[in-house]
Design a protein around this motif. Structure first.
Motif, PDB file in Angstrom:
ATOM      1  N   LEU A  32     -25.372  18.833  44.513  1.00 19.70           N
ATOM      2  CA  LEU A  32     -25.400  18.155  43.325  1.00 19.70           C
ATOM      3  C   LEU A  32     -24.139  18.585  42.604  1.00 19.70           C
ATOM      4  O   LEU A  32     -23.473  17.823  42.117  1.00 19.70           O
ATOM      5  N   ALA A  33     -23.783  20.034  42.485  1.00 16.07           N
ATOM      6  CA  ALA A  33     -22.455  20.264  41.919  1.00 16.07           C
ATOM      7  C   ALA A  33     -21.405  19.508  42.682  1.00 16.07           C
ATOM      8  O   ALA A  33     -20.387  19.398  41.829  1.00 16.07           O
ATOM      9  N   GLU A  34     -21.020  19.541  43.888  1.00 11.30           N
ATOM     10  CA  GLU A  34     -20.071  18.790  44.606  1.00 11.30           C
ATOM     11  C   GLU A  34     -20.064  17.527  44.297  1.00 11.30           C
ATOM     12  O   GLU A  34     -18.967  16.951  44.126  1.00 11.30           O
ATOM     13  N   ALA A  35     -21.190  16.820  44.205  1.00 11.76           N
ATOM     14  CA  ALA A  35     -21.416  15.519  43.967  1.00 11.76           C
ATOM     15  C   ALA A  35     -20.817  14.968  42.512  1.00 11.76           C
ATOM     16  O   ALA A  35     -20.214  14.234  42.183  1.00 11.76           O
ATOM     17  N   LYS A  63     -26.246  21.713  34.265  1.00 14.46           N
ATOM     18  CA  LYS A  63     -25.650  22.956  34.300  1.00 14.46           C
ATOM     19  C   LYS A  63     -25.746  23.701  35.263  1.00 14.46           C
ATOM     20  O   LYS A  63     -26.425  24.856  35.250  1.00 14.46           O
ATOM     21  N   LEU A  64     -25.589  23.373  36.325  1.00 18.34           N
ATOM     22  CA  LEU A  64     -25.891  24.086  37.757  1.00 18.34           C
ATOM     23  C   LEU A  64     -25.293  25.403  37.849  1.00 18.34           C
ATOM     24  O   LEU A  64     -26.044  26.345  38.282  1.00 18.34           O
ATOM     25  N   GLU A  65     -24.039  25.579  37.618  1.00 15.11           N
ATOM     26  CA  GLU A  65     -23.391  26.975  37.719  1.00 15.11           C
ATOM     27  C   GLU A  65     -24.257  28.067  36.807  1.00 15.11           C
ATOM     28  O   GLU A  65     -24.309  29.181  37.462  1.00 15.11           O
ATOM     29  N   ALA A  66     -24.309  27.412  35.529  1.00 12.77           N
ATOM     30  CA  ALA A  66     -25.106  28.465  34.608  1.00 12.77           C
ATOM     31  C   ALA A  66     -26.453  28.733  35.197  1.00 12.77           C
ATOM     32  O   ALA A  66     -27.063  30.014  35.060  1.00 12.77           O
ATOM     33  N   LEU A  67     -27.176  27.774  35.553  1.00 13.97           N
ATOM     34  CA  LEU A  67     -28.577  27.903  36.009  1.00 13.97           C
ATOM     35  C   LEU A  67     -28.621  29.242  37.345  1.00 13.97           C
ATOM     36  O   LEU A  67     -29.339  29.936  37.426  1.00 13.97           O
ATOM     37  N   GLY A  76     -29.094  34.691  39.109  1.00 19.32           N
ATOM     38  CA  GLY A  76     -28.543  36.000  39.698  1.00 19.32           C
ATOM     39  C   GLY A  76     -28.211  35.540  41.234  1.00 19.32           C
ATOM     40  O   GLY A  76     -28.449  36.147  42.137  1.00 19.32           O
ATOM     41  N   ALA A  77     -28.059  34.210  41.473  1.00 26.37           N
ATOM     42  CA  ALA A  77     -27.955  33.699  43.012  1.00 26.37           C
ATOM     43  C   ALA A  77     -26.626  33.071  43.117  1.00 26.37           C
ATOM     44  O   ALA A  77     -26.090  32.462  42.090  1.00 26.37           O
ATOM     45  N   GLU A  78     -26.546  32.743  44.412  1.00 26.98           N
ATOM     46  CA  GLU A  78     -25.323  32.019  44.669  1.00 26.98           C
ATOM     47  C   GLU A  78     -25.748  30.429  44.340  1.00 26.98           C
ATOM     48  O   GLU A  78     -26.820  30.074  44.676  1.00 26.98           O
ATOM     49  N   LEU A  79     -24.796  29.529  44.248  1.00 27.49           N
ATOM     50  CA  LEU A  79     -25.168  28.333  44.094  1.00 27.49           C
ATOM     51  C   LEU A  79     -25.595  27.777  45.461  1.00 27.49           C
ATOM     52  O   LEU A  79     -26.670  26.838  45.210  1.00 27.49           O
ATOM     53  N   LYS A  80     -25.260  28.080  46.564  1.00 29.74           N
ATOM     54  CA  LYS A  80     -25.690  27.495  47.743  1.00 29.74           C
ATOM     55  C   LYS A  80     -27.059  27.947  47.858  1.00 29.74           C
ATOM     56  O   LYS A  80     -27.821  27.376  48.978  1.00 29.74           O
ATOM     57  N   ASP A  81     -27.548  29.039  47.499  1.00 29.46           N
ATOM     58  CA  ASP A  81     -28.796  29.531  47.469  1.00 29.46           C
ATOM     59  C   ASP A  81     -30.002  29.029  46.383  1.00 29.46           C
ATOM     60  O   ASP A  81     -30.801  29.454  46.114  1.00 29.46           O
ATOM     61  N   THR A  82     -29.287  27.966  45.480  1.00 30.14           N
ATOM     62  CA  THR A  82     -30.207  27.427  44.458  1.00 30.14           C
ATOM     63  C   THR A  82     -30.640  26.138  44.680  1.00 30.14           C
ATOM     64  O   THR A  82     -30.138  25.497  45.284  1.00 30.14           O
ATOM     65  N   LYS A  83     -32.234  26.009  44.124  1.00 27.67           N
ATOM     66  CA  LYS A  83     -32.684  24.836  44.224  1.00 27.67           C
ATOM     67  C   LYS A  83     -32.979  24.220  43.150  1.00 27.67           C
ATOM     68  O   LYS A  83     -33.735  24.755  42.122  1.00 27.67           O
ATOM     69  N   ILE A  84     -32.872  22.939  42.862  1.00 25.59           N
ATOM     70  CA  ILE A  84     -33.552  22.329  41.480  1.00 25.59           C
ATOM     71  C   ILE A  84     -34.851  21.821  42.190  1.00 25.59           C
ATOM     72  O   ILE A  84     -34.997  20.919  43.248  1.00 25.59           O
ATOM     73  N   THR A 136     -37.548  22.706  37.335  1.00 26.94           N
ATOM     74  CA  THR A 136     -37.038  24.100  37.336  1.00 26.94           C
ATOM     75  C   THR A 136     -35.945  24.214  38.402  1.00 26.94           C
ATOM     76  O   THR A 136     -35.564  23.479  39.109  1.00 26.94           O
ATOM     77  N   ALA A 137     -35.156  25.599  38.143  1.00 29.17           N
ATOM     78  CA  ALA A 137     -34.378  26.069  39.101  1.00 29.17           C
ATOM     79  C   ALA A 137     -34.993  27.347  39.763  1.00 29.17           C
ATOM     80  O   ALA A 137     -35.571  28.051  39.083  1.00 29.17           O
ATOM     81  N   SER A 138     -34.584  27.324  41.097  1.00 31.98           N
ATOM     82  CA  SER A 138     -35.128  28.596  41.766  1.00 31.98           C
ATOM     83  C   SER A 138     -33.753  29.396  42.437  1.00 31.98           C
ATOM     84  O   SER A 138     -33.098  28.746  43.269  1.00 31.98           O
ATOM     85  N   GLY A 139     -34.058  30.615  42.966  1.00 31.02           N
ATOM     86  CA  GLY A 139     -33.008  31.213  43.708  1.00 31.02           C
ATOM     87  C   GLY A 139     -33.270  32.738  43.304  1.00 31.02           C
ATOM     88  O   GLY A 139     -33.568  33.135  42.447  1.00 31.02           O
ATOM     89  N   ASN A 140     -32.915  33.391  44.692  1.00 31.17           N
ATOM     90  CA  ASN A 140     -32.938  34.895  44.462  1.00 31.17           C
ATOM     91  C   ASN A 140     -34.605  35.547  44.102  1.00 31.17           C
ATOM     92  O   ASN A 140     -34.599  36.270  43.075  1.00 31.17           O
ATOM     93  N   SER A 141     -35.682  34.718  44.533  1.00 30.33           N
ATOM     94  CA  SER A 141     -36.586  34.895  44.230  1.00 30.33           C
ATOM     95  C   SER A 141     -37.215  34.968  42.683  1.00 30.33           C
ATOM     96  O   SER A 141     -38.204  35.517  42.268  1.00 30.33           O
ATOM     97  N   LYS A 142     -36.393  34.019  42.081  1.00 31.81           N
ATOM     98  CA  LYS A 142     -36.702  33.790  40.584  1.00 31.81           C
ATOM     99  C   LYS A 142     -36.761  32.370  40.445  1.00 31.81           C
ATOM    100  O   LYS A 142     -36.262  31.603  40.978  1.00 31.81           O
TER     101      LYS A 142
END
Length: 556
Positions: free
Chosen positions: A211-214, A239-243, A248-256, A292-298
């Protein structure tokens, strides 16, 4: 194992495969497995070579799509075969040239277009496409996704492969499983700035990095669709980078993560009670929309700020837009509140579009409210429309008191309600606001949204009767919050106010009053007086609210 899980296995674990383009030859034909539908299913996969953007149209007998690999070295060697049976014994075509190939970000795509018209007179409901390097192979069953044409001219549609989904005739990508894979989504955004994903379940996980790249490449939105409703997410509002940073996760490991779910039976009962308590009639079962957004077990809730996100609910009847409204159900207070909403009815069906900047439970209701003291009043239509939509209330079930003056606190509460804002707990925004006052949260919410400023002595004066000047200023700020540009230049301000002989009495809000006049929100008390210092009445306040809500496309 789902298609998406299989695809991940292909990409990460399978042995090295090289593919090659060459010329193949047709041979024989046979019976096809009769499978009705429009979807793409993997059958076998031994290598990290995957199918993408694949479609089969049995009416014009074409198979198109791509194969790709991002894991291994890829040469220009690709082999194709097309079969009519799952055992891949009855070959239809055993040779074909790739029409084009390209490498993007380390991923090499080979496009193919296969015409079966000269192979057989038979019409197959499914065919099987196989790619192989002579050692490893991958096979996909492609069911017909074409539509019988009304005439012989160009019929068909595209499909997404590799476990991602298929494209229906209206361009909607049908996703299999509860997540969409990165490649399917990436290719979708290459073809459209506004991608639509249809799911069979109630939840979907979307890779945030795609999504961020798009978004960087100009993409606008992604819409998720299921049988309960739809939601359109503006990419810029995520606001993907802020999420990712918050998690505390890399963007590539983050899901919406998007949920569009029916509510539990107990909640249905509570919502129904709330509808009747609000003087309405239930029209649509409540649906829980959550992002929601998830990543890094959060996991964190997605905050859209002041961006209004559109959701749709389908209603199986024609609705009168003057009597219907979208509504939010508050599980804590067990009450309903207005949600900006518009309606499009046709042939006994209505699509309700609800707009709000937060997740919650939403429904659609109808009401038909009236007040005895409005029977011959000029504001009757506007007041009753807003009462049906839960924006304004009477002083009783039968009385509205249209000509009574309205206080600053009362109007602040109306503006907050009209914007569908989440309530903010009262604090020390103003020195004269008691935290226990009925209007304390509404004033705090309006202040946070920039709708009210208060006075220089840090007071708000909640019980003071609001002037037309103050009312116009608050309305224009609400319009701005809703995303509608309303400012006018200084020269135009002077021109707009010149016809009012008392415009020199405007104390501080000349630009706001000029903007309100220009937008048609406020009229003069007479043809040549604006009456900026006059106290505003409840009917005047309701009429101005109705006009601004129409301009913001928050009501029909």
């Amino acid at each position: 194992m789902s298609q998406i899980e299989k695809k991940n296995v292909y990409n990460r674990e399978r042995s090295k495969t090289q593919v090659k383009s060459t010329v193949l030859k047709k041979t024989s034909k046979a019976l096809a497995a009769l499978m009705i539908g429009s979807m793409l299913l993997p059958v076998l996969a031994f290598a990290a070579v995957n199918f993408d953007n694949v479609s089969y149209n049995k009416y014009n007998k074409t198979v198109t799509g791509s194969v790709y690999s991002d894991t291994y070295t890829v040469s220009d060697n690709v082999y194709f075969s097309v079969y009519s049976d799952s055992a891949t014994q009855n070959v239809l075509l055993s040779s074909f040239n790739a029409t084009n190939f390209k490498t993007v970000d380390g991923v090499t795509y080979y496009d193919f277009k296969i015409n079966l018209t000269s192979v057989s007179d038979a019409v197959y409901d499914a065919v099987y496409v196989k790619t192989t390097d002579g050692v490893a192979e991958a096979v996909y069953r492609v069911l017909n996704s074409g539509v019988a044409p009304e005439n012989p001219i160009n019929s068909g549609s595209s499909g997404w492969g590799g476990g991602g989904g298929s494209i229906s005739n209206d361009g909607v990508i049908e996703v299999f499983g509860d997540s969409v894979d990165a490649f399917t989504l990436q290719r979708a955004f290459e073809n459209s700035k506004e991608v639509k994903l249809k799911i069979k379940g109630e939840k979907l996980a979307i890779p945030a990095d795609v999504l961020a790249e798009a978004l960087k490449k100009g993409a606008i939105s992604v819409t998720i669709i299921n049988d309960n409703g739809t939601i359109t997410l503006p990419l810029v509002a995520l606001k993907l980078e802020a999420l990712a940073k918050e998690l505390g996760a890399e963007l590539k490991d983050t899901k919406i993560n998007v949920t569009i779910a029916k509510v539990a039976d107990a909640t249905v009962e509570d919502v129904t009670k709330a509808v009747y308590a609000a003087g309405g009639t239930p029209i649509k079962n409540a649906v829980d929309f959550n992002v929601t957004a998830s990543g890094n077990s959060k996991s964190v809730d997605v905050d859209f700020g002041s961006t209004y996100v559109s959701r749709t609910l389908n209603v199986n009847k024609n609705l009168d837009a003057n009597k219907a409204t979208g509504a939010l159900y508050n599980e804590t207070t067990k009450k309903l509140s207005f949600v900006p909403s518009t309606f499009e009815s046709k042939d006994g069906q209505t699509v309700a579009t609800l707009k709000r900047n937060g997740s919650s439970i939403y429904t659609v209701i109808e009401a038909n409210k009236s007040f005895e003291d409005l029977a011959s009043h000029w504001s009757k239509a506007d007041v009753e429309l807003l009462a049906n939509k839960l924006v304004v209330e009477g002083v009783s079930d039968k009385q509205f008191q249209p000509d009574r003056n309205i206080t600053r606190a009362e109007f602040a509460a109306l503006v907050v309600r009209s914007l569908g804002l989440n309530s903010v707990t009262a604090n020390t925004y103003f020195t004269d606001i008691n935290a226990s006052a009925w209007y304390a949260d509404a004033v705090a919410t309006a202040s946070k949204a920039g709708i009210i400023n208060g006075y220089e002595d840090s007071t708000f004066r909640p019980d003071a009767q609001i002037t037309r000047e103050e009312l116009a200023a608050m309305i224009i700020r609400a319009l701005t919050y809703a995303g509608v540009a309303s400012e006018v230049s200084e020269s135009n301000q002077a021109q707009l106010l010149a016809k009012f002989k008392d415009s020199s009495k405007i104390v501080w809000a000349k630009k706001e009053i000029a903007a309100a006049v220009n937008a048609g929100i406020i009229n003069g008390l007479t043809d040549d007086t604006i009456g900026s210092a006059e106290k505003a009445t409840r009917s005047q306040a309701a009429t101005m609210l109705k006009r601004y809500l129409g301009l913001a496309d928050f009501i029909d």
